[in-house]
Write a protein that holds these residues in place. Structure first.
Motif, mmCIF file in Angstrom:
data_model
loop_
_atom_site.group_PDB
_atom_site.id
_atom_site.type_symbol
_atom_site.label_atom_id
_atom_site.label_comp_id
_atom_site.label_asym_id
_atom_site.label_seq_id
_atom_site.Cartn_x
_atom_site.Cartn_y
_atom_site.Cartn_z
ATOM 1 N N GLY A 67 111.281 31.133 23.259
ATOM 2 C CA GLY A 67 112.716 31.321 23.198
ATOM 3 C C GLY A 67 113.101 32.502 24.066
ATOM 4 O O GLY A 67 112.334 33.449 24.218
ATOM 5 N N THR A 68 114.281 32.407 24.663
ATOM 6 C CA THR A 68 114.845 33.522 25.406
ATOM 7 C C THR A 68 115.969 34.081 24.544
ATOM 8 O O THR A 68 116.855 33.339 24.112
ATOM 9 N N PHE A 69 115.890 35.383 24.281
ATOM 10 C CA PHE A 69 116.809 36.034 23.354
ATOM 11 C C PHE A 69 117.570 37.163 24.043
ATOM 12 O O PHE A 69 117.013 37.882 24.875
ATOM 13 N N HIS A 70 118.823 37.313 23.660
ATOM 14 C CA HIS A 70 119.630 38.462 24.046
ATOM 15 C C HIS A 70 119.687 39.357 22.804
ATOM 16 O O HIS A 70 120.170 38.930 21.758
ATOM 17 N N VAL A 71 119.167 40.579 22.926
ATOM 18 C CA VAL A 71 119.094 41.493 21.777
ATOM 19 C C VAL A 71 119.699 42.833 22.166
ATOM 20 O O VAL A 71 119.291 43.446 23.152
ATOM 21 N N GLU A 72 120.672 43.275 21.372
ATOM 22 C CA GLU A 72 121.299 44.585 21.577
ATOM 23 C C GLU A 72 121.418 45.298 20.236
ATOM 24 O O GLU A 72 121.505 44.659 19.195
ATOM 25 N N GLY A 73 121.452 46.613 20.292
ATOM 26 C CA GLY A 73 121.705 47.408 19.096
ATOM 27 C C GLY A 73 120.486 47.677 18.242
ATOM 28 O O GLY A 73 120.610 48.231 17.155
ATOM 29 N N VAL A 74 119.313 47.319 18.717
ATOM 30 C CA VAL A 74 118.076 47.589 17.971
ATOM 31 C C VAL A 74 117.454 48.855 18.568
ATOM 32 O O VAL A 74 117.269 48.932 19.784
ATOM 33 N N ALA A 75 117.159 49.816 17.722
ATOM 34 C CA ALA A 75 116.541 51.061 18.193
ATOM 35 C C ALA A 75 115.232 50.763 18.907
ATOM 36 O O ALA A 75 114.510 49.824 18.540
ATOM 37 N N ASP A 76 114.926 51.554 19.926
ATOM 38 C CA ASP A 76 113.722 51.318 20.738
ATOM 39 C C ASP A 76 112.458 51.212 19.889
ATOM 40 O O ASP A 76 111.612 50.367 20.139
ATOM 41 N N GLU A 77 112.337 52.083 18.864
ATOM 42 C CA GLU A 77 111.121 52.060 18.038
ATOM 43 C C GLU A 77 111.052 50.828 17.134
ATOM 44 O O GLU A 77 110.000 50.503 16.603
ATOM 45 N N GLN A 78 112.170 50.126 16.963
ATOM 46 C CA GLN A 78 112.204 48.920 16.133
ATOM 47 C C GLN A 78 112.214 47.631 16.955
ATOM 48 O O GLN A 78 112.114 46.536 16.394
ATOM 49 N N LEU A 79 112.311 47.742 18.269
ATOM 50 C CA LEU A 79 112.443 46.554 19.114
ATOM 51 C C LEU A 79 111.191 45.680 19.081
ATOM 52 O O LEU A 79 111.292 44.454 18.935
ATOM 53 N N HIS A 80 110.018 46.287 19.183
ATOM 54 C CA HIS A 80 108.772 45.508 19.183
ATOM 55 C C HIS A 80 108.618 44.686 17.906
ATOM 56 O O HIS A 80 108.418 43.463 17.976
ATOM 57 N N PRO A 81 108.722 45.290 16.709
ATOM 58 C CA PRO A 81 108.622 44.464 15.501
ATOM 59 C C PRO A 81 109.762 43.448 15.397
ATOM 60 O O PRO A 81 109.552 42.326 14.918
ATOM 61 N N PHE A 82 110.951 43.804 15.840
ATOM 62 C CA PHE A 82 112.076 42.868 15.793
ATOM 63 C C PHE A 82 111.759 41.617 16.613
ATOM 64 O O PHE A 82 111.948 40.487 16.152
ATOM 65 N N LEU A 83 111.244 41.823 17.824
ATOM 66 C CA LEU A 83 110.931 40.685 18.703
ATOM 67 C C LEU A 83 109.800 39.825 18.152
ATOM 68 O O LEU A 83 109.803 38.610 18.337
ATOM 69 N N LEU A 84 108.821 40.445 17.496
ATOM 70 C CA LEU A 84 107.651 39.700 17.029
ATOM 71 C C LEU A 84 107.744 39.244 15.577
ATOM 72 O O LEU A 84 106.825 38.602 15.079
ATOM 73 N N ILE A 85 108.836 39.562 14.896
ATOM 74 C CA ILE A 85 109.034 39.094 13.521
ATOM 75 C C ILE A 85 110.281 38.211 13.435
ATOM 76 O O ILE A 85 110.209 37.055 13.037
ATOM 77 N N GLU A 86 111.424 38.770 13.815
ATOM 78 C CA GLU A 86 112.684 38.030 13.653
ATOM 79 C C GLU A 86 112.827 36.869 14.627
ATOM 80 O O GLU A 86 113.275 35.788 14.241
ATOM 81 N N CYS A 87 112.466 37.070 15.867
ATOM 82 C CA CYS A 87 112.614 35.988 16.853
ATOM 83 C C CYS A 87 111.705 34.793 16.528
ATOM 84 O O CYS A 87 112.190 33.650 16.503
ATOM 85 N N PRO A 88 110.413 34.997 16.239
ATOM 86 C CA PRO A 88 109.574 33.850 15.858
ATOM 87 C C PRO A 88 110.060 33.161 14.581
ATOM 88 O O PRO A 88 109.926 31.945 14.431
ATOM 89 N N ARG A 89 110.638 33.940 13.668
ATOM 90 C CA ARG A 89 111.169 33.372 12.435
ATOM 91 C C ARG A 89 112.270 32.350 12.748
ATOM 92 O O ARG A 89 112.373 31.319 12.084
ATOM 93 N N LEU A 90 113.074 32.625 13.755
ATOM 94 C CA LEU A 90 114.129 31.683 14.161
ATOM 95 C C LEU A 90 113.560 30.449 14.866
ATOM 96 O O LEU A 90 114.107 29.359 14.757
ATOM 97 N N LEU A 91 112.461 30.626 15.590
ATOM 98 C CA LEU A 91 111.858 29.510 16.322
ATOM 99 C C LEU A 91 111.039 28.594 15.424
ATOM 100 O O LEU A 91 110.860 27.406 15.730
ATOM 101 N N PHE A 92 110.518 29.134 14.322
ATOM 102 C CA PHE A 92 109.547 28.403 13.507
ATOM 103 C C PHE A 92 109.994 27.017 13.035
ATOM 104 O O PHE A 92 109.191 26.072 13.099
#
Length: 171
Positions: free
Chosen positions: A96-121
């Motif tokens: 998936g290609t995602f547009h993500v804004e407003g996520v703190a830099d230190e939270q971006l990695h877990p956000f991309l690898l938890i929330e995004c796959p959850r939407l694709l599943f």
């Protein structure tokens, strides 16, 4: 309307950044299905399937600001418990290609690898079900994946590797 205050000292509470996430595209990057039973001609053999599902994830920043590609990789192997022969093998890379804004830099990695796959599943689950059915087997409905647990396991694995490489070597 009353103004929010922080601790009663009259100072306004800082506004939390608004998180914005949008799925721009979803796609199958790669897929393979092998019906080994038909290829080998294992007619008359008792079949007791044992299904193993391996999941891995990848996230990458795109050239466009705030855009990321996230790819879920599923490897599904079905073996016969009776003789350990492979029944089928399915490999699927779904992205998936995602547009993500407003996520703190230190939270971006877990956000991309938890929330995004959850939407694709749910889409991955449907594809796996359809492919196994179309491949001559009963439809396989993959159990829900706990992407947070998967992320934590990967962090622990990386920490263990880092600790092992940082440990002094005996002479």
């Amino acid at each position: 309307m009353a103004e929010e205050t922080n601790g009663g000292n009259g100072a306004a509470a800082p506004a939390q950044p608004q998180i914005k996430m949008q799925v721009l595209a979803q796609y199958i990057r790669d897929m393979s299905f092998e019906n080994v039973v038909v290829q080998k001609g294992l007619a008359g053999v008792e079949v007791q399937p044992d299904i193993q599902v391996a999941v891995s994830l990848d996230a990458r920043k795109r050239a466009v600001e705030h855009q990321f590609d996230v790819v879920t990789k599923f490897k599904v192997t079905s073996r016969n418990k009776v003789n350990n022969e492979t029944l089928f093998l399915l490999e699927l890379e779904y992205g998936g290609t995602f547009h993500v804004e407003g996520v703190a830099d230190e939270q971006l990695h877990p956000f991309l690898l938890i929330e995004c796959p959850r939407l694709l599943f749910p889409f991955v689950r449907r594809i796996i079900s359809d492919i196994t059915r179309d491949g001559g087997f009963p439809p396989l409905n993959v159990d829900t994946v706990d992407f947070m647990s998967l992320y934590r396991q990967e962090l622990a694995r990386r920490a263990q590797v880092a600790a092992a490489t940082a440990a002094p070597q005996p002479n």
